[in-house]
Design an enzyme around this catalytic site. Structure first.
Site, mmCIF file in Angstrom:
data_model
loop_
_atom_site.group_PDB
_atom_site.id
_atom_site.type_symbol
_atom_site.label_atom_id
_atom_site.label_comp_id
_atom_site.label_asym_id
_atom_site.label_seq_id
_atom_site.Cartn_x
_atom_site.Cartn_y
_atom_site.Cartn_z
ATOM 1 C CB CYS A 89 -0.991 0.008 1.167
ATOM 2 S SG CYS A 89 -0.232 -0.089 2.801
ATOM 3 C CG HIS A 165 -4.270 1.357 4.638
ATOM 4 N ND1 HIS A 165 -3.792 0.566 3.623
ATOM 5 C CD2 HIS A 165 -5.343 2.033 4.103
ATOM 6 C CE1 HIS A 165 -4.529 0.728 2.538
ATOM 7 N NE2 HIS A 165 -5.468 1.610 2.808
#
Length: 314
Positions: A89, A165
């Site tokens: 990510c 994230h």
């Protein structure tokens, strides 16, 4: 690397040299220490920001985001890829900014060909193509911190783990978009020109951080900007230029250290120390061990006096 994606750090030096290795020119990342529009503006030409946060692993998808609104049409009109693999990510977030700035930014041959190849794909196929890109994966993994103990490619997170994230925010077609590969579509936060971006994105980030307990401070924000050396050269600020060159040299050194683990070195060093003590005779070695034990015992007693719990080592 057995085809997996390793974890990379949210670090301006890592991201800057990662995109440079992918062929992007005249772009760098800068860490932001405050959520102030002025701090963003002072960086000059801004392409977007990358936000790192602790991801709530128990959270389920919703038909409506907690802030903004899904723009499903935009999912096919701009570069948006679904995240299909763990640990990718960070690179996916920076590509979400850069591939939507093609034309404004020289993204290089490899990324331009990747964007053109995936241009007509739906987000899921773009994500799969990204995950299977040997070029992008190998560059990404070259910036992972070396560890002799953990195989990052085999590890999967559980609900008890702290999972982090990366997502991107950028202005595209005069709208502020949140690009998160775990969401079904880009999230629109309303009208936003490139000039308005610092003033528009900061309140969105503040609202997002506000959803966490006040004790949660594990956030990181990186701005994707034009190479700061360009502006320094244009205005003739030699002091600023030297400062940027020094910073880049420091980043190069730090990135070199990330690629190496020093367990073998430390092991050989300890062997040498022990060998030297043994060469001095058994008495010297025993004295050295007893001195070390005494220092350890004293540290533990001092910790107890200060009210600090010991680590359980006898």
């Amino acid at each position: 690397m057995s085809g997996g994606w390793n974890t990379i750090e949210s670090d301006a030096g890592v991201f800057t040299y990662l995109i440079e290795k992918l062929g992007v020119r005249d772009v760098q990342f800068e860490e932001l220490m405050t959520l102030e529009p002025e701090e963003l503006r002072r960086l000059g030409k801004i392409y977007g920001v990358i936000f790192l946060f602790k991801y709530p692993t128990g959270e389920t998808r919703s038909d409506t985001p907690k802030d903004g609104s899904f723009d499903h049409d935009a999912a096919n009109n701009l570069f948006f890829a679904a995240q299909t693999i763990q640990n990718a990510c960070g690179t996916q977030a920076l590509l979400s900014v850069l591939l939507n700035k093609d034309g404004e930014v020289d993204i290089g041959k490899e990324l331009r060909e990747f964007k053109e190849f995936t241009g007509e794909f739906p987000p899921e196929f773009r994500g799969e193509t990204l995950s299977n890109s040997d070029v992008i994966r190998e560059v990404h993994n070259s910036f992972a911190r070396s560890s002799p103990f953990i195989d990052e490619t085999q590890r999967t997170a559980t609900e008890d783990d702290d999972v982090y994230h990366f997502i991107a925010y950028t202005s595209i077609n005069n709208k502020l978009y949140e690009l998160d590969g775990l969401q079904p579509a880009p999230i629109s936060h309303g009208d936003c020109t490139a000039e308005q971006f610092p003033d528009k994105v900061i309140p969105v980030l503040q609202r997002r951080i506000g959803r966490y307990p006040a004790t949660e401070i594990r956030f990181n924000l990186l701005a994707c900007v034009q190479d700061l050396r360009i502006r320094a050269r244009e205005i003739g600020d030699m002091e600023a230029l030297e400062e940027q060159e020094d910073k880049r040299n420091a980043w190069l050194w730090e990135n070199a250290l990330r690629r190496h683990n020093f367990v073998g070195f430390v092991g050989e060093l300890m062997k040498g120390v022990v060998k030297a003590k043994l060469a001095q005779g058994g008495g010297a070695y025993d004295k050295w061990v007893e001195e070390a034990k005494g220092k350890t015992k004293k540290r533990m007693e001092d910790r107890k006096k200060q009210g600090i719990a010991s680590d359980g080592i006898d």
